[in-house]
Design a protein around this motif. Structure first.
Motif, PDB file in Angstrom:
ATOM      1  N   THR A 101       0.829  -1.214   0.000  1.00 49.26           N
ATOM      2  CA  THR A 101       0.000   0.000   0.000  1.00 49.26           C
ATOM      3  C   THR A 101       0.856   1.254   0.000  1.00 49.26           C
ATOM      4  N   SER A 128       3.981   1.635  -0.788  1.00 46.55           N
ATOM      5  CA  SER A 128       4.778   1.731  -2.021  1.00 46.55           C
ATOM      6  C   SER A 128       3.932   2.261  -3.173  1.00 46.55           C
ATOM      7  N   LEU A 129       2.721   1.751  -3.292  1.00 45.62           N
ATOM      8  CA  LEU A 129       1.837   2.203  -4.371  1.00 45.62           C
ATOM      9  C   LEU A 129       1.440   3.670  -4.187  1.00 45.62           C
ATOM     10  N   ASP A 187       4.206   5.822  -5.258  1.00 47.71           N
ATOM     11  CA  ASP A 187       4.411   5.862  -6.704  1.00 47.71           C
ATOM     12  C   ASP A 187       3.229   6.425  -7.491  1.00 47.71           C
ATOM     13  N   LYS A 188       2.000   6.214  -6.977  1.00 49.69           N
ATOM     14  CA  LYS A 188       0.800   6.589  -7.743  1.00 49.69           C
ATOM     15  C   LYS A 188      -0.103   7.590  -7.042  1.00 49.69           C
ATOM     16  N   THR A 236      -4.388   4.494  -6.076  1.00 47.83           N
ATOM     17  CA  THR A 236      -4.070   3.174  -5.521  1.00 47.83           C
ATOM     18  C   THR A 236      -5.366   2.462  -5.159  1.00 47.83           C
ATOM     19  N   ASP A 251      -4.976  -3.330  -6.691  1.00 46.48           N
ATOM     20  CA  ASP A 251      -3.532  -3.130  -6.904  1.00 46.48           C
ATOM     21  C   ASP A 251      -2.736  -3.577  -5.684  1.00 46.48           C
ATOM     22  N   LEU A 303       0.083  -6.598  -5.594  1.00 42.57           N
ATOM     23  CA  LEU A 303       1.469  -6.345  -5.211  1.00 42.57           C
ATOM     24  C   LEU A 303       1.851  -7.104  -3.937  1.00 42.57           C
TER      25      LEU A 303
END
Length: 192
Positions: free
Chosen positions: A12, A14-15, A18-19, A24, A28, A32
């Motif tokens: 969570t 990390s996403l 990045d996003k 998120t 997703d 992951l």
């Protein structure tokens, strides 16, 4: 924290780094983390619950507390360089990107106080440092909050821009930037 819950939190955060929070999805996250969405909801109420659990973990929040600024020499130049260096060493590009991702309106009220601990620790430590320097007779009485905000803004700005542009904005490295910033700052302050 069990291993599956930790995988979900790590995925969570990390996403979101990045996003962003809004982009998120729980799907997703599950992909992951290598779990199905049912497992995700058995471990956590919702995406916000995962984030709040992640924010409690040192690896997902900036590790900046007033204690790291206690190693002072009571000399303006090396001390201010130390303040900036400590901040930049701890507030990594990943943390900057994550904090940006956590500023979505859907979660901002919950995450903002946690994110604000970082600048508050930095600014309050600098103010206390300047006040101590005044007590030691090494600085006159000045607007210490304003001075702390100048150093913080320079430190944060460099950190944020490097995180945002992957060091492509300037060829100045961190060490030279710190030395130049502190030297310029000090030349404008009457000190004795």
């Amino acid at each position: 924290m069990d291993e599956t819950s930790q995988k979900i939190i790590d995925a969570t955060m990390s996403l979101i780094r990045d996003k962003g929070y809004v982009a998120t999805t729980t799907k997703d996250i599950a992909i992951l983390a290598g779990v199905n969405e049912c497992t995700l909801f058995r471990k956590f109420k919702n995406k916000k619950d995962i984030v709040m659990n992640g924010m409690e973990q040192e690896k997902w929040r900036g590790n900046l507390t007033p204690e790291i600024f206690r190693n002072v020499r009571w000399e303006l130049q090396p001390d201010l360089e130390m303040f900036m260096e400590e901040y930049m060493n701890r507030i990594t590009p990943d943390f900057v990107k994550l904090s940006i991702g956590l500023r979505a309106p859907q979660i901002y009220d919950e995450t903002a106080p946690l994110i604000m601990k970082i600048p508050r620790a930095f600014v309050s430590s600098l103010i206390e440092y300047f006040q101590s320097m005044e007590q030691k007779g090494k600085l006159p009485h000045l607007d210490f909050e304003g001075l702390a905000m100048i150093i913080f803004s320079n430190t944060f700005g460099f950190t944020f821009l490097n995180a945002s542009f992957d060091n492509k904005l300037t060829s100045i490295n961190k060490e030279n930037y710190i030395k130049t910033t502190v030297a310029t700052f000090i030349q404008g302050i009457p000190h004795y």
